[in-house]
Design a protein around this motif. Structure first.
Motif, short mmCIF file in Angstrom:
data_model
loop_
_atom_site.label_atom_id
_atom_site.label_comp_id
_atom_site.label_asym_id
_atom_site.label_seq_id
_atom_site.Cartn_x
_atom_site.Cartn_y
_atom_site.Cartn_z
N ARG A 221 -1.60 10.97 -0.89
CA ARG A 221 -2.13 10.46 0.38
C ARG A 221 -2.97 9.08 0.13
O ARG A 221 -3.81 8.97 -0.73
N ASN A 222 -2.86 8.26 1.12
CA ASN A 222 -3.50 7.16 1.26
C ASN A 222 -4.03 6.80 2.48
O ASN A 222 -3.26 6.44 3.43
N THR A 223 -5.35 6.96 2.58
CA THR A 223 -6.30 6.54 3.64
C THR A 223 -6.62 5.09 3.72
O THR A 223 -7.42 4.61 3.02
N VAL A 224 -5.53 4.21 4.43
CA VAL A 224 -5.55 2.87 4.16
C VAL A 224 -6.83 2.25 4.40
O VAL A 224 -7.05 1.02 3.94
N PHE A 225 -7.66 2.61 5.39
CA PHE A 225 -8.96 1.84 5.71
C PHE A 225 -10.14 2.37 4.65
O PHE A 225 -11.18 1.82 4.78
N SER A 226 -9.98 3.17 3.68
CA SER A 226 -10.78 3.40 2.62
C SER A 226 -11.00 2.42 1.79
O SER A 226 -9.78 1.79 1.31
N THR A 227 -12.03 2.13 1.11
CA THR A 227 -11.98 1.05 0.20
C THR A 227 -11.29 1.38 -1.00
O THR A 227 -10.50 0.31 -1.43
N VAL A 228 -11.43 2.40 -1.64
CA VAL A 228 -10.45 2.87 -2.81
C VAL A 228 -9.87 4.26 -2.47
O VAL A 228 -10.51 4.90 -2.16
N ARG A 229 -8.49 4.11 -2.73
CA ARG A 229 -7.52 5.23 -2.36
C ARG A 229 -6.99 5.66 -3.91
O ARG A 229 -6.55 4.89 -4.48
N SER B 35 -1.05 11.66 9.46
CA SER B 35 -2.31 12.12 9.97
C SER B 35 -2.55 11.65 11.46
O SER B 35 -2.10 10.76 11.92
N GLN B 36 -2.95 12.82 12.18
CA GLN B 36 -3.24 12.40 13.72
C GLN B 36 -4.68 12.10 14.07
O GLN B 36 -4.91 11.76 14.85
N GLN B 37 -5.53 12.32 13.10
CA GLN B 37 -6.82 11.90 13.16
C GLN B 37 -7.51 10.42 12.47
O GLN B 37 -8.29 9.89 13.14
N GLU B 38 -6.64 9.96 11.53
CA GLU B 38 -7.12 8.54 10.88
C GLU B 38 -5.66 8.11 10.56
O GLU B 38 -4.58 8.68 10.38
N ILE B 39 -5.63 7.02 10.12
CA ILE B 39 -4.49 6.14 9.47
C ILE B 39 -4.54 6.93 8.16
O ILE B 39 -4.97 6.13 7.15
N GLY B 40 -3.59 7.82 7.71
CA GLY B 40 -3.46 8.27 6.33
C GLY B 40 -1.91 8.34 6.18
O GLY B 40 -1.38 8.82 7.10
N LEU B 41 -1.71 7.73 4.90
CA LEU B 41 -0.12 7.80 4.82
C LEU B 41 0.22 8.83 3.61
O LEU B 41 -0.55 9.17 2.87
N LEU B 42 1.40 9.21 3.65
CA LEU B 42 1.91 9.90 2.68
C LEU B 42 2.89 8.91 1.74
O LEU B 42 3.86 8.54 2.52
N MET B 43 2.31 8.71 0.56
CA MET B 43 3.22 7.68 -0.19
C MET B 43 3.86 8.31 -1.27
O MET B 43 3.61 9.28 -1.80
N ALA B 44 5.27 7.95 -1.19
CA ALA B 44 6.24 8.65 -2.21
C ALA B 44 7.05 7.17 -2.88
O ALA B 44 7.96 6.69 -2.03
N MET B 45 6.81 6.83 -4.06
CA MET B 45 7.59 5.69 -4.60
C MET B 45 7.50 5.60 -6.18
O MET B 45 6.79 6.32 -6.82
N ASN B 46 8.39 5.10 -6.38
CA ASN B 46 8.34 4.90 -7.91
C ASN B 46 8.06 3.38 -8.22
O ASN B 46 8.53 2.57 -7.34
N PHE B 47 7.61 2.98 -9.24
CA PHE B 47 7.13 1.45 -9.70
C PHE B 47 8.18 1.55 -10.78
O PHE B 47 8.17 1.98 -11.91
N ALA B 48 9.19 0.69 -10.26
CA ALA B 48 10.22 0.17 -11.34
C ALA B 48 10.13 -0.95 -12.12
O ALA B 48 10.16 -2.06 -11.32
#
Length: 193
Positions: free
Chosen positions: A142-150, A113-126
């Motif tokens: 999508r993970n907006t890291v400064f939101s309380t719950v994502r 994201s260019q407007q906020e800290i927003g991550l694209l998460m791609a992961m396996n929980f092994a």
């Protein structure tokens, strides 16, 4: 010259019908490249909903970081746009890194994201513990890291989690603004067989 068959013509017709019927039952609906399967034939039983609460440790510092930068962000970005980190983060039962290790989060995240800290998460929980040892769930979202719950979707899995679907809720438990190290609580709600 007559061909001698080991069975009569009526037996041949019955044999042919049974063979064709068997092929239709085995392959299901014939669409050339796809077919319908019986779930029981794959060993799938009743679908169930499982809940996991685990802690994800993103360690950027120290002798053995679990997340490393593979692509730097673009210059002059206030959101670290373009940054990419590869992860092999510990998943623990409790919020402390020293608590029981139950698996690893393996994949990557990118600042998208260019407007906020927003991550694209791609992961396996092994998972490496108990009856889920060797099984994975896959999270992509999508993970907006400064939101309380994502909230991010579970899009699949392996082993005990074949055909998995569901969602995770991420809550930051601890964040060190100087090192960037973080501990995130993940509540995982997974439908699987």
């Amino acid at each position: 010259m007559a061909t001698i068959l080991p069975f009569s013509s009526s037996q041949f017709i019955i044999f042919s019908i049974l063979t064709i019927s068997s092929l239709i039952l085995i392959t299901g609906d014939d669409h050339g490249f796809a077919r319908t399967l019986d779930m029981k034939a794959l060993g799938l039983k009743k679908e169930k909903l499982s809940h996991f609460r685990i802690f994800w440790h993103d360690i950027l510092t120290g002798k053995s970081p679990s997340a490393i930068q593979v692509v730097p962000p673009v210059a002059n970005s206030s959101t670290a746009f373009g940054l990419m980190r590869m992860i092999d983060n510990p998943l623990t039962q409790g919020p402390k890194l020293s608590s029981r290790l139950v698996g690893r989060a393996q994949g990557f995240y990118m600042s998208a994201s260019q407007q906020e800290i927003g991550l694209l998460m791609a992961m396996n929980f092994a998972f490496m513990e108990g009856k889920y040892n060797g099984s994975t769930i896959t999270v992509l979202g999508r993970n907006t890291v400064f939101s309380t719950v994502r909230e991010m979707p579970v899009i699949g899995g392996t082993g005990a989690f074949r055909f998995a679907r569901g969602y995770v809720q991420a809550r930051t438990s601890k964040f060190d603004q100087y090192s960037g190290d973080a501990t995130v609580e993940y509540d995982c709600f997974v439908l699987h067989y």
